[in-house]
Every structure is written in structure tokens, then in C-alpha cells.
Design an enzyme around this catalytic site. Structure first.
Site, PDB file in Angstrom:
ATOM      1  N   CYS J  48       0.849  -1.194   0.000  1.00 27.34           N
ATOM      2  CA  CYS J  48       0.000   0.000   0.000  1.00 27.34           C
ATOM      3  C   CYS J  48       0.889   1.249   0.000  1.00 27.34           C
ATOM      4  CB  CYS J  48      -0.897  -0.008   1.239  1.00 27.34           C
ATOM      5  SG  CYS J  48      -1.876   1.485   1.418  1.00 27.34           S
ATOM      6  N   ASP J  55      -0.277  -5.769   0.683  1.00 26.72           N
ATOM      7  CA  ASP J  55      -1.613  -6.062   0.151  1.00 26.72           C
ATOM      8  C   ASP J  55      -1.513  -7.397  -0.571  1.00 26.72           C
ATOM      9  OD1 ASP J  55      -3.259  -3.892   0.846  1.00 26.72           O
ATOM     10  OD2 ASP J  55      -2.671  -2.706  -0.888  1.00 26.72           O
ATOM     11  N   VAL J  70       2.467 -16.521 -22.730  1.00 24.37           N
ATOM     12  CA  VAL J  70       3.499 -16.014 -21.828  1.00 24.37           C
ATOM     13  C   VAL J  70       4.226 -17.219 -21.224  1.00 24.37           C
ATOM     14  CG1 VAL J  70       1.979 -15.842 -19.806  1.00 24.37           C
ATOM     15  CG2 VAL J  70       4.027 -14.428 -19.953  1.00 24.37           C
ATOM     16  N   GLN J  89      -4.212  -0.902  -5.337  1.00 23.77           N
ATOM     17  CA  GLN J  89      -4.711  -2.182  -5.859  1.00 23.77           C
ATOM     18  C   GLN J  89      -5.328  -2.021  -7.256  1.00 23.77           C
ATOM     19  OE1 GLN J  89      -7.390  -3.362  -2.737  1.00 23.77           O
ATOM     20  NE2 GLN J  89      -5.770  -3.867  -1.317  1.00 23.77           N
TER      21      GLN J  89
HETATM   22 CA   LIG Z   1      -5.691   0.933  -1.119  1.00 26.42          CA
END
Ligand SMILES: [Ca+2]
Ligand SMILES: [Ca+2]
Ligand SMILES: [Ca+2]
Ligand SMILES: [Ca+2]
Ligand SMILES: [Ca+2]
Ligand SMILES: [Ca+2]
Ligand SMILES: [Ca+2]
Ligand SMILES: [Ca+2]
Ligand SMILES: [Ca+2]
Ligand SMILES: [Ca+2]
Ligand SMILES: [Ca+2]
Ligand SMILES: [Ca+2]
Ligand SMILES: [Ca+2]
Ligand SMILES: [Ca+2]
Ligand SMILES: [Ca+2]
Ligand SMILES: [Ca+2]
EC number: 1.7.1.13
Lengths: 133, 133, 133, 133, 133, 133, 133, 133, 133, 133
Positions: J48, J55, J70, J89
Site C-alpha cells: 500500500c 496487500d 506467456v 490495488q
Molecule cells: Ca488501497
């Protein structure tokens, strides 16, 4: 320490060991209906062509038969023939689709592979075939 | 129809392919504690000695280390070496227990195999070792 | 309306159709260990002696082998032989225990039947055998 | 607004409607074994004596039979007879235990009631009987 | 940005708002048995004394009654009275235990709080009382 | 292809970055009781000392406090300080146990780490401390 | 060893034992609505025509009734009549659909069979009927 | 043996005991939005008109309110009034739909009943109403 | 007995305590994409305006942002401000939708409340907003 | 008490540490088919930008490849490079989508992030790309 493991690299077979000839079909008695048939196994296994380590998957084969069903025991032997073949996950799923479409000429077919995680990443592949009308 | 499948019987290896030599231990820094260590894999596979067909299992290895831990990568290669060996489920589980006890000399060890069903019957095997005091 | 169903009462066999003779044992290579072996099937079926209707169950057979293991294919055929036999659930579980104890002479055995509900009531039965020391 | 609901208070029966007489036992053929028998139903229902509203529960009856088993159909009718009886949850569970102990004279019995929540609070009651030796 | 939230700090009550007086007991008719009674709610809530933010928990109250049961509606009101009280999770669980032990004089009691995670960490607390013999 | 990844090896810190100083305790008001306190987080993370890749785990810390509780926010910062430390899974779990025992002097403590699988093998470690009496 | 099992091949009945006559319908009072009705059972069983071994399935029958509902008890007896009939899974599902469509003349019907795995492969079949408009 | 149960046939009420009058609506403040409202209960119960035995279901009532919401307490009393009424499952679900449509005049409504199995067969019914535009 | 509880009726706040002012938005850097953003909490709580008792819910807020995202901490404080407000469940969900639409001007928004059961009936509400084009 | 934690604020990296260069593609042999490929990991982690705290998320990458896949190991290293980057996020998910679209030029791609709760609120983000035709 890695050297030890390189020496132990498992021998893998090429695509020629995929046993397409074992597959057998049986007559389907309800060809006029759009019945959906699905086979599900948790025990598909092939080998990563780069590391020689096993790749395990849940496999779903879903189709609308035209005139033929695949005989279940022959399907088991066909799938087991991938066990020591070195093949990319994405290619294995497409190859199974192609072999079964050739055998059964279905109205529709879908093969789904859900591979166990490698390096913390699981892979899911969905390959489809639809008969042209 | 069965004949075709008999011809296709998969070659299986003998016990000599079980790669005990690849196993490696590392020093454990807390030997005085009764710490429990467990390794769990859904991907163990060996071969039925009678039919040549794969036997897949979830494997749990639980132990109280004395002075050594098993190195995880070497454990993976050791377990993978069973992949084409023909061995009864009950014997495979006991053999894994014996090899790891010899390597690690733990205070306690338990190996659990939960094999996928065959003929509608799943099998679960629990083999144990306890150091004499 | 009930009369119609009475006429249709299914024929059930007596206990003599329980195929104890098909059971076969195999040598167990680790008799000195207290290894636990378990067989689990979701597909056990017998018939209620009063109504002639099927009773379906999950069956668990857990034991500590002494010198013998039960051969899995013979176990499957043994269990399937109950399919049309009229027998009370509680008696079926105890009978399976007795037949397997006679065959295997285990150190310990436990048979568990978890029957699907009838009249909204499910039944679970646990029968045990322990060798006297 | 509450008055309307008071008027509608459901009539509930007293304990005399608990149909103990319907219960029937059958001979048990393995009295010498300590077999555990369990009956499980999600559909038990009685009525709160204060509000007249239904109390629904999952019921588990677990016992070690001595010489008798309870006949399942009679058990169903016995349990259904609580449907309109006003009785506290804790008392219903103990009453079921007492009636079945009287009928069966088991070595051990346990009755468990898991009642759906009222006012956000679910209730679970476990009543036990053990034969004196 | 934090200042705005400080201003908005919720007012919380002290322990004096815990409504012990609302609790009521009812006579238990089976005091001679060791029956286990459990109440479970997913909706307990109090307030963190430091941040003023709600702490939500699943609560289980398990006991062996002696001569009294707690009346369920009074229990609901008692538990709801914590809603705006600032109290540490560990202390709330012990306080509930003390209040109910005082009311009921049970043979045994256990209060379990399973609090939702804060900062990614969930908390579970088990407080017990056992009558001295 | 492997070389590229070797170059990218992540820098990892040594044990000196484990922030034991951040830990703080608070007074516990019920020291005479044997209350069990548990903290559970799904978000523990450290780094493998050999590959520099993250090891993620579910962590459970269970103890019986004597006179002190660990302050939850300080625990969060303590656990987060492992994020870039290179440490074996077995050693991390034992280290957490030692630091918290030193801080809290509990009657009993147990730390459980359930690490996500690597190479298809998950690891679970249980380290325990019990105060001598 | 196989010979023994060949001898024991179970006798199976032909299609003539499928008891279509037992089926009964009842008047449906809401024919103008497009109400969906579904019956679900975990206990369907037929027999593989090649091996004589049981095939067990979860069965779902979903339809939009026109003027009739199937009577549930007659449906149970109808489904039970497949118990010893040798019939391919795909054909059984289509046959059930045909018999019920003939009886009920529904606006729509779908029969789904989810068969337990054989040789590690489970089968799911969805057969559909839609009334022409 | 059946005679005893016939004598004990429970008295069931006719449709006149379905307490439509208890239902009450409340004003809905957001009639212009197409908000979906759903009520779910695991505790619906009525009685089979043929056997007099209880039929238990999970009930879901889903609708888009126009100008009114059903008052929840009145809904509970309405549903409870079916408890001793003899009514076919399919008819009960359609009747509930009709009564609530009449009360609320919603834009859309759907009532779903998921009845516990009888004779091993569970039933699910979905009845729908859509306002003509 | 009810009187005691009436006296204890909890004080509830009016709508003016809903803290719309605390809400804050942040710039969203990908306004041209139709990205879906969802916030999910199990800990929403308001109070029934008639009984003064808590109503607890799982809340889901789903939207396609235009130029703004809601700041998460401000959202938490906004939702917490409903804790002692007396408001009908259906109205609370619609009010949250309106406040967030006003703040964020999203392309689409949906608020879902899944309230714990009261009187054995759980409630689920889905309110939607779609920007006119 | 907060000051101590401010001092301990973790250093976070800027966007320049996102290791786009490590990504590698491999040739896809079935470009004419609309095969769906999905990668799923439970172990994504970023930081964060405001609090410096981790996170953690479950990440799903779903696409229809055109000519390239990939390479999985390079994907793992790419995702791991976010571990100490401070990024919102919602922005992380969109950035991953952009980098992979640039590398693979797929027909379709979708990236889903399911982040663990913060302050009791979990976040789910779905970002999509569709090739213009
Ligand atoms: Ca956030
Ligand atoms: Ca690969
Ligand atoms: Ca075997
Ligand atoms: Ca299976
Ligand atoms: Ca029976
Ligand atoms: Ca009560
Ligand atoms: Ca706290
Ligand atoms: Ca949570
Ligand atoms: Ca390691
Ligand atoms: Ca995994
Ligand atoms: Ca077949
Ligand atoms: Ca019926
Ligand atoms: Ca059931
Ligand atoms: Ca309300
Ligand atoms: Ca509930
Ligand atoms: Ca979480």
C-alpha cells in the site's frame, strides 16, 4: 547442488507415443438429439518438455455426439499414453481435442485441462471445436 | 477386445529405480524441541504391478526431527522416482517410511497414502515408526 | 394404490448368495509394523428384507493386518454379491466384519456403514473386532 | 400490531401426545459385540411452549445395543408425534433419551439436538445414558 | 487525513452498561444428568476501547447445568448490551463467563469468542470454569 | 534461459531485520484462569534463503497467558518484519515461538505454520513450548 | 486369476424389465404457468451390459409440466426397475427421458445423469426434450 | 405391522387454514428502482395430503417490489399457517406465489421450494409471476 | 415477562447520523476502461427501527468507476456510522447506493445486502444504478 | 503509541521496479482456435503506497492467445517484482493487464485481483481488454 538434479533428468518420449490408434468408438443410438456427454478425470498426467517433471491435471471432455460415442476403456488407455510424453500443457489439450474430433465427428466438443500449480501458478485451458453448418 | 489392451501393457520398472541416493538431509537447528514437521503432496504416483496402470495418491509425511531435516527438492526427486515403478500401494508407503527413517533418524515418523479409488474402492494406508527409548 | 407396489415387490436372495468364497488374500510384507489399512467405497448396496427396496451406503473397512491383505478385486466382487440379498443394515455390517476377520486374522478390524436416509432418517453403524492378546 | 399475533397463537398439545406406545424394538443378532448404531435426521420439530412457534432441529441418536434395536419406522412415528407438543428444547432431548433407554436397555445411549437459531442464537444439547456395571 | 477520523471517534460506554440484571434463569428438570447445553451466535459485537471501532465475533457458550438454565431471550438482551461498550476481546469473554457462572452455578462452563480479523489477524479466545469438587 | 533469473535474484535481509523490539505486551486481567488465546493470519511471508523467492503461510499462535497478552498491532509489525528476511520455514516458526515466549512468559505456547506448496509439496510445522513446573 | 471373476459374471436383465407400466401421473392444477419442477436422487443404479457390474449415478429430472405431474412413488419404482438391467449409461438417460415425455407431455424436459467414475473417469450426460410450438 | 401406522394417521387441515389474512404490507420508499428483494427460510413445513407426514423445505421468495413490501413478521405467521395443512408440494408453492402477488402487486415474483427427499427423491419447484406490460 | 424488555429498548439514532460527509474520493487513473471494482464486508450493522435490535449483514458494493474511486478508510467510517441508526433493511441498501452514486458518478453501481435471519427468515436486497447514456 | 509504527514505515519502491523486461513469450501452435488460457495464483503481493503495509491477493489472468503464450517462469518473476512496490490495488491490476497485452497482443484478456480484507473490507477488481476488430 543443481547438477545432481540435471543428471537425473527423466527421459521423456516424443509425440509419437501418443496412442491415437487405441481409441475406439461405439454406435450412438440417439443421434437426432442434442445430448451433452461429459467425461471427467482427476488423473491426467504428462511431462514438462523442459524440466522432465510431471504435469498433473483434472481433465473434462464435453461433447454433443453425432453418430458415435468414444468407448470409455479405450479413452482411458489413450489418456494414459501421455504419461511419459514431453508436451506443453496448452498443446496437450489441443491435441486431445483434435484426436477425438477426428474419431467422433461430433457436433460440438470442448476439452478443459486444469493443471496443478507450478511455481505457485495453476493453469486452466479450454479448447473448443464446433462443426460448421 | 481385451487383447488389444494386453498388448499395450505399460513397461514398469523394478524397485531398483527407487532413487534413494538422491535424498539429502540438512542440519536442524532446534533438535531439543519436539517440533512436528509435515510435508503434503497431492501428486504421488506409482504403477500397479499387475495391470501396469498408474496409482495416484495424496501423501503426508509427518515426523519429529532429531538432528536432520530432509531437503525438500531432494524429497521431490525421490518421490518422483516411483513414477514408473511397479509396486503395491501398501508396500510403497512402508518403503518410503523405511528410506526416510534411515536418512533422518527421527524421533517419530508417519507416512500416510490416500490412493484414488480403483473399482470404486479408495485405499488409505498409515505406516508408523517410533524410536525406541 | 399400494396394491400395485406390493405386486411389484422385488425378489431378494437369501444369505447364501453372499459370496464369501470369492475373497482372496495376498501376503503382507511388513507384518511386524502396526500399519493401518483402510478401504472406502461409496457404492455398497443391499436390499431391505421387508420392503425389497435398495439400501445404499458408504462403507469403510479399517484394519491392522497381521500376515495378509485382502486382494482388492476380490473384495469388490465380495461386496457386490450383497446387491440383491435381503439383509438388515446392522446385520450386513457385522457379517462383513466376520467374513473378513476369518479371512485375514488381523490384529484389529472395524467396519463402518453409513446408510442413506429412509423416512428422513440416516443410519450409521460401527462394528469392531480386536484380537485377544 | 402484536395483538393480531397473540390471537393467532397456535394450539399446542401437552406431553400426553408424545406417542411412546408406537415404539417397537427388534431382536439384535450380535449382542456380544460393542457395535455403535446411530440414527440421524434433519427433520425433528416440536413447538416452543411460550410462543407456540415451531422449533426445528437436527437429531442424532447414538447407542450401543444390548439385545434390541429400535425399529426405524416406529422411531419415525415416535419422533413425528412431538410435532405439535409444547416442550422446552432441553426437556425434549432428555425425554427422547428416557423413552428409548426404557425401550432398548442399551449399554450406552446419547441423544443430540441441534436446534435452529432463535433471536440469532442456535442451541445444541447432548444428553447421555450409561448403564451401570 | 487521519485527523478527520480522530474527530469522528465513536463514543463508547464503560463496563457499567453491561446489563447483568436482565439475565434470568429457569428451572432445569434433569439436574442429575451431565447434559451438555450450548448456545451459538454469529452476532456478538463490542467496541475496541482504543479505536472505538466494532469488534464482531462468533460466540459459543457451553455448559453442564446444575439446577438452572439461562432463559434465551434474557441472554440475547444481555449479549446485546455489550454493543457499545469499550472492552478488550479477552476481557469480554472472561466477563461473560463470570456473569453466567454467578447466575447459573453450573458444573462446568466454557465461553469461546472467535473474533473477525483486524490488521489481517483473527483472534480466538477460550475461557473455562470448572466447579470444585 | 536460467541465467536471466539468476541475475534477478532478490536481495534478502539477514536475521537482524527481525524486529523483536517492536513487540509490546499488555497486562492480562485474568492470570489465574487457564484461558486459551489464539491469533490466526493467512498473510505471513518470508523469503527462501536459497532462491530468494517468497514463502507464504497461514500462521496460528496459540497460548495460555500468564500475566501478559501481546499487543495485536505490535504483533502485526513484528510478523511483517520477516517479509524480506531469508530464513528456512522450520527456523522461522521456532524463532517466532522463542521471541514470544521471551516477551510473554506464558504457561504454554504453540506456533503453527502452514506453508503454500513448493514443487508440489506443502509444509506444516508445529513448534511448542511448555513452562516447567 | 481373471477366470474366477468371469465365472461370477452377474446375470443382467434386458430392456423388457424396465417397468414403464408402473408410472402414474396426477393432475396438475397450474397448467397455464411455466413452473419448473425438479426431482433429484443420489441412488440411481443400473448395470454395465459388458461387465455386469453396477453403474451408480445421481439423477436429476427437470421439467415444465403441461397438464400432468409424475406421481413420486411410481417414479421411485420406475427408476428402481433399472437396477438389474444391462444398459449403457448414455442410453439409460435417453430412455428415461423418452418414457417420461410420453407419460407427461411436458413443455420441456431434461434428464441429467452423473455417474460415479469407472477406471478413474466419471461420466455426465444431459438429454433434453422441447415441445415443438 | 402397517395397520398400527394407519391408525395413527395425523389429522391434517384443509386449505381454509392457510392464513392469508395475517399478511400485511408496508410502504416501499423506492418504487421507481428495480430493486430485488429476497426472503430465504430453511424452515417451511406442510403435510403430505396422502400420508399425513410432514414435508419440509427451504423456501426462497424473490421479487421486484412496486409500491409495497411484505411485513416480515406477518410473512412468518403466514408461512407457519401451512404447518398442518395437507397440500401437494407443487400446489403449496404456487399458492404462496398467488397470495403474495395479490398482496403486493410486484413487478416480478418467483417462489422456490426445495423439499427434503422422500423415498430417496428430493423435489425442487420454481413458480414465477411477471406483470404484463 | 415482555415488559422488562420493553423498558430496555435501545435508543436508536435518526437518519441524520448517517455520516455522508466523511466519504472521500480519489482520482482513478484508468477512466476509459470498463473496470469492475467490488468491496465486500461481513460486518455491516444497523438497527431495526421497530425493535431497536441490531440487523447484521454482508454487504457488496460493485461499480464501474468513471473518474473517481471511493477511499477505503472513508468508506469504512461511512458504513460504521449506520451502527446505531434505526432504518429498514431495504431502505439502508438504497440509501448507501444513493450516497455513493452522488459521490462517485460511476457508470454503473450495485449494492447488495445479505441480512442474517430474523424469525428464521434471512433477507437479501439488490439495488442498482445505471448511468443514462 | 502510533509514533513507534510511523518510524517503522517500510521502504517501498516506485513503479520503476516493476520488471516488465523479464517477461518472455513463446510461440503458440494453435493461433486459429479461440482457446482460453488462465493462470491463477494465490500469492500476489504488493505494498500500500500510504501505509507501507502488504496487500495480498489471489490473481487470475485469463486470455485468448493470438500468436504467443506467456512463458510461466517469466510470469512468476514479473509478478514477484511487485512485492515491494507501492501501488494502489486498482492500478496494479490495470498495469498488469497493460504489460501483458503489450507482450502478447491477445484477442482478449482479463485480469482479476481478489485482495484480502483491510479494515474488514475485501476488494475485487476486474480489468478487461478486447482487441478491436
Ligand atoms: Ca488501497
Ligand atoms: Ca509448461
Ligand atoms: Ca493394488
Ligand atoms: Ca472418486
Ligand atoms: Ca432396516
Ligand atoms: Ca426455548
Ligand atoms: Ca483488541
Ligand atoms: Ca473476515
Ligand atoms: Ca525451504
Ligand atoms: Ca495449491
Ligand atoms: Ca459404459
Ligand atoms: Ca407429494
Ligand atoms: Ca438426504
Ligand atoms: Ca425489518
Ligand atoms: Ca442461520
Ligand atoms: Ca482474510
Amino acid at each position: 547442488m543443481t547438477d545432481k538434479y540435471k543428471e537425473r533428468r527423466f527421459d521423456t518420449y516424443g509425440y509419437e507415443k501418443i496412442d491415437k490408434e487405441v481409441l475406439e468408438s461405439i454406435e450412438y443410438e440417439y443421434p437426432e438429439k442434442n445430448t451433452i456427454v461429459e467425461y471427467i478425470t482427476n488423473e491426467f498426467s504428462s511431462v514438462c518438455p523442459w524440466t522432465g517433471l510431471p504435469d498433473n491435471a483434472k481433465l473434462t471432455i464435453r461433447y454433443i455426439p453425432s453418430k458415435k460415442l468414444v468407448e470409455l476403456k479405450s479413452l482411458k488407455y489413450y489418456l494414459t499414453s501421455y504419461r511419459n510424453v514431453g508436451i506443453l500443457q496448452e498443446h496437450a489439450i489441443n491435441r486431445i481435442l483434435d484426436d477425438l474430433v477426428e474419431l467422433l465427428q461430433p457436433k460440438f466438443m470442448e476439452v478443459i485441462g486444469e493443471f496443478q500449480e507450478r511455481g505457485g501458478i495453476a493453469t486452466r485451458i479450454v479448447a473448443k471445436y464446433e462443426k460448421e453448418k
